[in-house]
Motif scaffolding. Structure first.
Motif, short mmCIF file in Angstrom:
data_model
loop_
_atom_site.label_atom_id
_atom_site.label_comp_id
_atom_site.label_asym_id
_atom_site.label_seq_id
_atom_site.Cartn_x
_atom_site.Cartn_y
_atom_site.Cartn_z
N ALA A 126 0.74 -1.22 -0.02
CA ALA A 126 0.15 -0.03 0.06
C ALA A 126 0.99 1.05 0.02
O ALA A 126 0.69 2.08 -0.79
CB ALA A 126 -0.97 -0.12 1.31
N ARG A 127 1.86 1.19 0.91
CA ARG A 127 2.74 2.48 0.70
C ARG A 127 3.73 2.53 -0.48
O ARG A 127 3.98 3.53 -0.91
CB ARG A 127 3.86 2.26 1.95
N ARG A 153 -2.35 2.22 6.03
CA ARG A 153 -3.35 1.68 6.74
C ARG A 153 -4.36 0.96 5.54
O ARG A 153 -5.52 0.53 5.86
CB ARG A 153 -4.09 2.89 7.43
N CYS A 154 -3.92 1.12 4.52
CA CYS A 154 -4.95 0.61 3.43
C CYS A 154 -4.78 -0.82 3.02
O CYS A 154 -4.93 -1.07 1.78
CB CYS A 154 -4.64 1.63 2.18
N ALA A 206 1.30 3.97 -2.88
CA ALA A 206 0.94 5.42 -2.58
C ALA A 206 2.18 6.30 -2.95
O ALA A 206 2.02 7.67 -2.88
CB ALA A 206 0.61 5.57 -1.18
N ALA A 231 -1.14 5.86 4.20
CA ALA A 231 -1.10 4.70 3.15
C ALA A 231 -1.03 3.42 3.57
O ALA A 231 -1.81 2.49 3.26
CB ALA A 231 -0.08 5.29 1.98
N LEU A 236 -7.41 -2.94 1.88
CA LEU A 236 -7.77 -2.74 0.46
C LEU A 236 -6.68 -3.52 -0.52
O LEU A 236 -7.44 -4.26 -1.70
CB LEU A 236 -7.72 -1.31 0.11
#
Length: 224
Positions: free
Chosen positions: A69-70, A186-187, A73, A184, A190
């Motif tokens: 996710a990071r 925390r996604c 992002a 990011a 997803l």
């Protein structure tokens, strides 16, 4: 540009114009090959940060979802930092040093009026990318950070920015990344859902979730 408009344009030479002039003098007396090397790096070096991001994505295919996710992002963070910086540029409207410091020589074409100097876009992009990558992989972040410093320094060397332009640009990039990169992460859920879809070949299988004990049975942390 009208006279009243000209008065509104900021002259940053009083802050560190002397330091800019000194560096510009070094550039003018440096060997031609060195100036050319720095000129090419200054013009094309931002592409290296895209390579770093691609490398981070490739490695993150085997990492947990928060890391991926990071990674995903990181280019978004760079775009946001660039947008924030553009607002600052429009507010300050600082003339380029190569256009106002007598005797200065730019190694690349000196940007015209309207292409403002403060803060440096190149520095913002480089430091935002490096900081975002630091939240992905510490070692990669430090390497990218070193090249970000070289990018910022090159913008002064080629004559198109004051030192304070690149320093504040670096600060803007760092601040935006420090705020957004942890968010990011925390996604991750997803990304888990994306990995369960047709996007799995792009995102990779990720790292298997650890087993946790619950009574006499073992469950995967995010399984059933």
């Amino acid at each position: 540009m009208t006279a009243s408009r000209a008065l509104a344009v900021y002259d940053g030479s009083g802050i560190d114009g002397g330091l800019y002039t000194r560096v510009n003098g070094w550039a003018q007396s440096a060997p031609h090959w060195l100036d050319e090397l720095i000129k090419v790096w200054s013009a094309l070096g931002l592409g290296l940060f895209a390579v770093f991001m691609l490398y981070a994505w490739w490695r993150a295919r085997g990492a947990d979802s928060a890391v991926m996710a990071r990674v995903l992002a990181s280019p978004v963070i760079v775009v946001v930092a660039y947008a924030v910086n553009s607002v600052f540029k429009g507010m300050v409207e600082e003339i380029r040093p190569c256009a106002q410091i007598p005797g200065s020589v730019a190694l690349e074409t000196c940007p015209g009026t309207g292409d403002w100097s403060f803060p440096s876009n190149h520095s913002v992009i480089a430091f935002a990318a490096a900081a975002a990558l630091w939240f992905v992989d510490r070692r990669l972040g430090w390497v990218a950070g070193l090249f970000a410093v070289l990018m910022a320094a090159s913008r002064v060397w080629v004559g198109v920015h004051y030192p304070h332009d690149v320093a504040v640009g670096a600060l803007v990039g760092l601040l935006v990344a420090v705020v957004l990169a942890p968010l990011a992460g925390r996604c991750g859920p997803l990304v888990d859902r994306m990995r369960a879809s047709t996007l799995r070949p792009l995102l990779g299988p990720g790292r298997p979730q650890p087993l946790v004990n619950h009574g006499h049975s073992a469950y995967r942390a995010q399984g059933h």
